[in-house]
Each structure stands twice: as structure tokens, then as C-alpha cells.
Design an enzyme around this catalytic site. Structure first.
Site, PDB file in Angstrom:
ATOM      1  N   HIS A 163       0.834  -1.208   0.000  1.00 51.43           N
ATOM      2  CA  HIS A 163       0.000   0.000   0.000  1.00 51.43           C
ATOM      3  C   HIS A 163       0.863   1.251   0.000  1.00 51.43           C
ATOM      4  O   HIS A 163       2.029   1.205   0.351  1.00 51.43           O
ATOM      5  CB  HIS A 163      -0.879   0.011   1.250  1.00 51.43           C
ATOM      6  CG  HIS A 163      -0.058   0.009   2.512  1.00 51.43           C
ATOM      7  ND1 HIS A 163       0.485  -1.154   3.022  1.00 51.43           N
ATOM      8  CD2 HIS A 163       0.352   1.007   3.332  1.00 51.43           C
ATOM      9  CE1 HIS A 163       1.195  -0.858   4.102  1.00 51.43           C
ATOM     10  NE2 HIS A 163       1.123   0.451   4.318  1.00 51.43           N
TER      11      HIS A 163
ATOM     12  N   HIS B  32       5.361   6.287  -0.913  1.00 56.70           N
ATOM     13  CA  HIS B  32       6.148   5.080  -1.187  1.00 56.70           C
ATOM     14  C   HIS B  32       5.345   3.831  -0.884  1.00 56.70           C
ATOM     15  O   HIS B  32       4.335   3.875  -0.188  1.00 56.70           O
ATOM     16  CB  HIS B  32       7.406   5.082  -0.314  1.00 56.70           C
ATOM     17  CG  HIS B  32       7.112   4.953   1.150  1.00 56.70           C
ATOM     18  ND1 HIS B  32       6.700   6.026   1.923  1.00 56.70           N
ATOM     19  CD2 HIS B  32       7.121   3.890   1.991  1.00 56.70           C
ATOM     20  CE1 HIS B  32       6.497   5.624   3.168  1.00 56.70           C
ATOM     21  NE2 HIS B  32       6.735   4.321   3.241  1.00 56.70           N
TER      22      HIS B  32
END
Lengths: 171, 171
Positions: free
Chosen positions: A34, A115
Site C-alpha cells: 500500500h 512510497h
């Protein structure tokens, strides 16, 4: 209860991330790959209902935007965390900003660097090895983000999705 | 891609289920505790978009209903699966039925017995031990279900939520 807000990339990108996470990320089994939009925060039932109204509004004002990944990077020396670097497109940065304003908690541990974590809690030696061998890899990933998810954390540390918020105009 | 449809109970019930799953369920890390509404089925992008329209309609027609758990049961001798038995209230059975009609795949492995798995793939001896010690436990759980989730499966077998469908009239 602890809540968090995240974007799940496509199955294809999640499968790529998991091929690394399996070996290098002790959180591998707690949540699928995620992009964190908002770190874990505490909320009681009333407060989360208030935030859900806000989330619906924010989602409706957001247009689908591209998730672009070109390379692997690292937060070292701050933490030995290796990640798929997500390009900080304007819409993503704005969305993150909106989730740290108004009714939302404003605290941040670090400035926002979007990220997808693929390795963390590595020893210095492991980090050198892993990042050394991955830093030269390049990717050509571009896909559309059209939703984010509100999750809550269970006692074992795992996360369950509570609700999906689709961006404005997305069917 | 493989999709499935499930209800996630409250954090409290998930924490109870996980206290058993940790020891007895090899799928512990692949998905949070859940009530399966529709087993894994194949769908391409067009078909799933069509189904999402149906899911929205079905959700809008469904009223919140109680999730009631009183005891632990087992599918033995068919499979050595131990579960929190979910009372088959009318609304839940109807919802399950609607997900196996019309545009949806109709195949079923077994007749629908709503449950939250807490142990599976046990040897006969393990099953006797585990179920023998748990069958006398009773629970007094009743909570409201007001949504279900569409999930897809990653290559490592884990499930990611794609979308939440809230029942009619639920804010």
C-alpha cells in the site's frame, strides 16, 4: 481504535511488491502492499463518523491521478526501510495534505514521501545487501488511482478495511 | 482475476476469532476474520464492472441486519474446519442467495452455512482435540452488519479489499 488511510495499487503492483516483502518485510502478513496516506491515528466512534463525512467530501473533490513508479529507494540512514518510490504528483501530495488539516490530526513523523514499503526493520548489513542489489532496478509503472481506503487495526497488528472512498466522477 | 465477497465483523469479534486462528488456521495471515458471502470466482475487468453495478443495487436494497454468534461448530466429517457459527438470519440468507443469481456465478460447493472460520486443515487428531475443547464454549454476540466488501486475491493467496458496499440508508 486505531485507524489509517491508504491507497492499494493494482494487483500487478501488489504482486511485485510482495515478491520483495515476503523476504524483507516483517509486516508482510499484516496488510497488503500500500501507499500510506495517513499514518495510524486514534479515533473513537463519534470522531471517526465525523471524519468519514470529511473523507467522502475530500474523495468527491479529488480527480483520478497517476501512480508512477520508476525505482527503488531507501530511507536510510533515518530507517533501514527500502521502498518502491511513488512519484509525488501534485494530486497525491494535495490529497495527503488534506488528510492532515481541519478535523484531521496534524502530527506527522516525517515530511510526506509517498512510497510502497518492500523491506523494513533490516539490520545495517541486510539493508546494505538488499538495497545494494535493488537500487539499480528500474520500473516503468503507471496506473490510475481512483480511490482510497479507511482501515482499522486489530489487536494482532493486522489491518481490516472499513470503507472505500472513490474519487469524484468514478463509477 | 479471482474475486470474493465477504462481511468483516467488528474489531471485537475479529480479535476473538484471531485468538483461535493464530493457532489453528493456516489462512490466518491471508485475510482478516470474515463471513464469506460468495466463494472465490473468476472475473475479467468487464465482467467485474458489470457485477459492481449489481452489488451496488443489491446493497441499496438490503437493510442492516444482526450478526448473531452463540457457539462454535464444525464441518467435520466433511472437512476438519472449526468455526464461529453465525445464525442464519433471513436477511443474511437472502443476501447470499442474491449473490448466486442473475449475473452472478451460481455454482456452490456446499449449501450456505454462514460462519467465521477459526480453524481449518486440521488433522483428525488435532480436530478432535481443538473442537473437543471449544464445542462447550458459548458466546453472546450480537452486532449490526451494514456493509459487505468485494475483494480480489493476490498471487501469494492474500486478499485485498477492492470496494465497500453499504446497505440502503446507511450513512
Amino acid at each position: 481504535m486505531k485507524y489509517g488511510i491508504a491507497i492499494f495499487p493494482s494487483k500487478e503492483v501488489q504482486d511485485i511488491a510482495n515478491s520483495y516483502r515476503k523476504r524483507y518485510d516483517p509486516h508482510y502478513s499484516l496488510i497488503p502492499p500500500h501507499v500510506t496516506l495517513k499514518e495510524a491515528f486514534e479515533a473513537d466512534d463519534d470522531y471517526i463518523q465525523e471524519l468519514i463525512g470529511e473523507l467522502r467530501l475530500i474523495a468527491s473533490e479529488t480527480k483520478p491521478f497517476p501512480l508512477i513508479i520508476k525505482k527503488i529507494s531507501s530511507f536510510s540512514p533515518v530507517t533501514n526501510t527500502v521502498y518502491l518510490k511513488v512519484e509525488p504528483v501534485e494530486e497525491l501530495m494535495e490529497l495527503n495534505e488534506k488528510l492532515h488539516q481541519g478535523k484531521f490530526t496534524k502530527e506527522r513523523t516525517y515530511a510526506y514521501v509517498p512510497h510502497i514499503t518492500i523491506g523494513q526493520k533490516l539490520s545495517d548489513d541486510e539493508h546494505s545487501d538488499v538495497y545494494g542489489s535493488l537500487r539499480m532496478q528500474s520500473f516503468d509503472i503507471e496506473e490510475q488511482v481512483d480511490r482510497f481506503q479507511l482501515l482499522y487495526q486489530l489487536e494482532n497488528g493486522a489491518w481490516t478495511v472499513y470503507e472505500t472512498f472513490k474519487f469524484g466522477g468514478v463509477k
